[in-house]
Design an enzyme around this catalytic site. Structure first.
Site, PDB file in Angstrom:
ATOM      1  N   HIS A  11       0.822  -1.196   0.139  1.00  0.00           N
ATOM      2  CA  HIS A  11      -0.249  -0.202  -0.164  1.00  0.00           C
ATOM      3  C   HIS A  11       1.055   0.885   0.086  1.00  0.00           C
ATOM      4  O   HIS A  11       0.945   1.593   1.141  1.00  0.00           O
ATOM      5  CB  HIS A  11      -0.866  -0.317   1.727  1.00  0.00           C
ATOM      6  CG  HIS A  11      -1.932   0.889   1.269  1.00  0.00           C
ATOM      7  ND1 HIS A  11      -3.043   1.018   1.865  1.00  0.00           N
ATOM      8  CD2 HIS A  11      -1.730   2.448   0.510  1.00  0.00           C
ATOM      9  CE1 HIS A  11      -3.994   2.039   2.156  1.00  0.00           C
ATOM     10  NE2 HIS A  11      -3.492   3.128   1.502  1.00  0.00           N
ATOM     11  N   HIS A  13       0.821   4.631  -2.265  1.00  0.00           N
ATOM     12  CA  HIS A  13       0.730   5.468  -3.560  1.00  0.00           C
ATOM     13  C   HIS A  13       2.250   5.655  -4.745  1.00  0.00           C
ATOM     14  O   HIS A  13       2.561   6.692  -3.290  1.00  0.00           O
ATOM     15  CB  HIS A  13       0.032   7.198  -3.511  1.00  0.00           C
ATOM     16  CG  HIS A  13      -1.391   6.125  -2.741  1.00  0.00           C
ATOM     17  ND1 HIS A  13      -2.399   5.575  -3.250  1.00  0.00           N
ATOM     18  CD2 HIS A  13      -1.919   6.050  -1.632  1.00  0.00           C
ATOM     19  CE1 HIS A  13      -3.410   5.375  -2.629  1.00  0.00           C
ATOM     20  NE2 HIS A  13      -2.946   5.278  -0.997  1.00  0.00           N
ATOM     21  N   HIS A 191      -9.711   1.402  -0.548  1.00  0.00           N
ATOM     22  CA  HIS A 191      -9.811   1.597   0.228  1.00  0.00           C
ATOM     23  C   HIS A 191     -10.896   1.855   0.958  1.00  0.00           C
ATOM     24  O   HIS A 191     -11.806   2.697   0.752  1.00  0.00           O
ATOM     25  CB  HIS A 191      -9.137   3.375   0.177  1.00  0.00           C
ATOM     26  CG  HIS A 191      -7.849   3.688  -0.140  1.00  0.00           C
ATOM     27  ND1 HIS A 191      -7.117   3.364  -1.170  1.00  0.00           N
ATOM     28  CD2 HIS A 191      -6.859   4.515   0.580  1.00  0.00           C
ATOM     29  CE1 HIS A 191      -5.861   3.225  -1.475  1.00  0.00           C
ATOM     30  NE2 HIS A 191      -5.830   4.441  -0.341  1.00  0.00           N
ATOM     31  N   GLU A 194     -10.820   4.444   6.252  1.00  0.00           N
ATOM     32  CA  GLU A 194      -9.906   5.028   6.300  1.00  0.00           C
ATOM     33  C   GLU A 194     -10.080   6.089   6.981  1.00  0.00           C
ATOM     34  O   GLU A 194     -10.186   6.330   8.336  1.00  0.00           O
ATOM     35  CB  GLU A 194      -9.087   5.284   5.496  1.00  0.00           C
ATOM     36  CG  GLU A 194      -7.362   6.089   5.984  1.00  0.00           C
ATOM     37  CD  GLU A 194      -6.896   6.611   4.594  1.00  0.00           C
ATOM     38  OE1 GLU A 194      -7.859   7.036   3.485  1.00  0.00           O
ATOM     39  OE2 GLU A 194      -6.299   7.484   4.150  1.00  0.00           O
ATOM     40  N   ASP A 272       1.716   3.955   2.832  1.00  0.00           N
ATOM     41  CA  ASP A 272       0.764   4.643   1.822  1.00  0.00           C
ATOM     42  C   ASP A 272       1.956   6.388   1.241  1.00  0.00           C
ATOM     43  O   ASP A 272       1.666   6.306   0.500  1.00  0.00           O
ATOM     44  CB  ASP A 272       0.011   5.681   3.364  1.00  0.00           C
ATOM     45  CG  ASP A 272      -1.558   5.416   2.949  1.00  0.00           C
ATOM     46  OD1 ASP A 272      -1.362   4.847   1.530  1.00  0.00           O
ATOM     47  OD2 ASP A 272      -2.260   6.088   3.502  1.00  0.00           O
ATOM     48  N   ASP A 273       1.823   7.413   1.628  1.00  0.00           N
ATOM     49  CA  ASP A 273       2.669   8.065   1.138  1.00  0.00           C
ATOM     50  C   ASP A 273       3.436   8.751   2.109  1.00  0.00           C
ATOM     51  O   ASP A 273       4.272   9.397   2.550  1.00  0.00           O
ATOM     52  CB  ASP A 273       1.487   9.131   0.612  1.00  0.00           C
ATOM     53  CG  ASP A 273       0.164   8.742   0.734  1.00  0.00           C
ATOM     54  OD1 ASP A 273      -0.052   8.554  -0.696  1.00  0.00           O
ATOM     55  OD2 ASP A 273      -0.354   8.536   0.897  1.00  0.00           O
TER      56      ASP A 273
HETATM   57  N1  ADE Z   1      -4.680   8.664  -2.066  1.00  0.00           N
HETATM   58  C1  ADE Z   1      -2.992   8.903  -1.612  1.00  0.00           C
HETATM   59  N2  ADE Z   1      -3.141   8.363   0.049  1.00  0.00           N
HETATM   60  C2  ADE Z   1      -4.834   8.043   0.131  1.00  0.00           C
HETATM   61  C3  ADE Z   1      -4.988   8.281   1.203  1.00  0.00           C
HETATM   62  N3  ADE Z   1      -4.177   7.460   2.558  1.00  0.00           N
HETATM   63  N4  ADE Z   1      -6.650   7.694   1.548  1.00  0.00           N
HETATM   64  C4  ADE Z   1      -6.371   7.860   0.116  1.00  0.00           C
HETATM   65  N5  ADE Z   1      -6.464   7.857  -0.681  1.00  0.00           N
HETATM   66  C5  ADE Z   1      -5.134   8.180  -1.168  1.00  0.00           C
HETATM   67 ZN    ZN Z   2      -3.877   5.029   0.126  1.00  0.00          ZN
END
Ligand code: ADE
Ligand code: ZN
Length: 336
Positions: A11, A13, A191, A194, A272-273
């Site tokens: 996971h 992006h 997703h 969250e 995630d990011d």
């Molecule tokens: N796109 C990038 N990070 C995300 C996240 N945490 N939740 C939903 N979409 C995303």
């Molecule tokens: Zn995500």
């Protein structure tokens, strides 16, 4: 002891791996005006009021990516960084709609991504696969359009997912998108849970039939749903530092990862990011291990879950699990 174990990242992006230094470099290379002048400016901006606020900044930063080589550079830099954390297998999300809006053709985006994946594989042996994500704050018609546009790439893609602003955009609105992905024999993730409630996780299972749920934090409040995740063997790709920085959990000590694992859910740790949330994969393992007082053995189990929950072939998964067991034993004997 676990830092160099082989890992899977399920996971992450691609557009969320853009480091501030590269963002500023690409802004200059492509002459894209941005409201930030320095790395410090950017880091100062990374205090999020929640998921929608974060997404606004993510999409704003992504505007600096314009050319095929930008996608190459971003992908290659992320894979090199992931490799430092022992990552052997990546199943990464790429969200083309943001870039299509800016008239960047899908072939330029994915051409750069796949060239970098090939070079990273031959350069340092990392195995990376791609899932395209649609954005749920857009329409299902837009998601279906993306699916159709990606047709020439199907044989190189693992599958499709859904990200973006969750609340107010429930999974049922994307029923046809998921049905079409399944008809095409593509893997799917979504997703859910969250920023949205446990109802969205249930609805995702009922209507979209995904292979995995991304995040799924809200499921922890619902014993029946936990049982379904266990019985239906649906893994959760959890992202502790993301959850902390977006206020999904107020404190990592209250994160439900261990509780879900003890209930029998196949939970995994992911980033995630990473630059936006202050950490790559090992930082996420370290943060959750510290907060939940996990032993090295607990962490090694989570590392193994990453492979067990992946879309890799059985042989790849078994080899990784054997290497994790070896790495763990070697350490216990004090030989590594
Ligand atoms: N796109 C990038 N990070 C995300 C996240 N945490 N939740 C939903 N979409 C995303
Ligand atoms: Zn995500």
């Amino acid at each position: 002891m676990w830092a160099q174990l082989p890992k899977a990242e399920l996971h992450v992006h691609l557009e969320g791996t853009l480091e501030p230094a590269m963002l500023l470099e690409l802004a200059e290379r492509n002459r894209v005006p941005v409201p930030w002048n320095s790395i410090e400016d950017l880091e100062g901006a990374y205090h999020f009021e929640g998921l929608p606020h974060f997404l606004t900044l993510l999409f704003q930063g992504a505007r600096v990516l314009r050319q095929r080589r930008d996608f190459y550079d971003l992908t290659h830099a992320y894979l090199r960084r992931a490799h430092q954390d022992g990552v052997r297998l990546v199943e990464m999300f790429v969200g083309p709609q943001t870039f299509l809006d800016a008239d960047i053709p899908l072939d330029a985006q994915l051409g750069g991504v796949f060239d970098a994946i090939e070079d990273a594989r031959s350069g340092f042996g990392i195995d990376a696969k791609v899932l395209l994500t649609a954005q749920r704050h857009r329409t299902e018609a837009a998601a279906l359009e993306l699916l159709d546009m990606a047709r020439p790439w199907y044989d190189r893609l693992l599958g499709f997912g859904l990200g973006g602003a969750e609340r107010g955009n429930p999974p049922a609105e994307f029923a046809n998108y998921y049905a079409q992905c399944r008809r095409l024999g593509l893997r799917t993730t979504i997703h859910a849970g969250e920023d949205g409630p446990s109802d969205y996780v249930r609805e995702a299972l009922d209507v979209c039939h995904p292979d995995r749920i991304d995040h799924g934090v809200a499921a922890a409040d619902d014993p029946e749903l936990i049982k379904r995740l266990v019985d239906e063997r649906i893994p959760l790709t959890m992202c502790p530092l993301s959850n902390l920085r977006l206020g999904v959990t107020p404190d990592l000590r209250q994160h439900p990862l261990r509780r879900l694992q003890q209930a029998g859910v196949l939970v995994t740790v992911n980033s995630d990011d990473p630059p936006y949330f202050g950490g790559y994969l090992n930082d996420n393992y370290r943060a959750i291990a510290t907060a939940l007082d996990l032993t090295d053995h607990d962490v090694a189990t989570l590392v193994g879950n990453g492979f067990a929950a992946s879309f890799a072939e059985r042989g790849v998964v078994d080899a990784a699990l054997a290497d994790i067991a070896d790495g763990t034993r070697g350490h216990a004997r004090g030989t590594s």
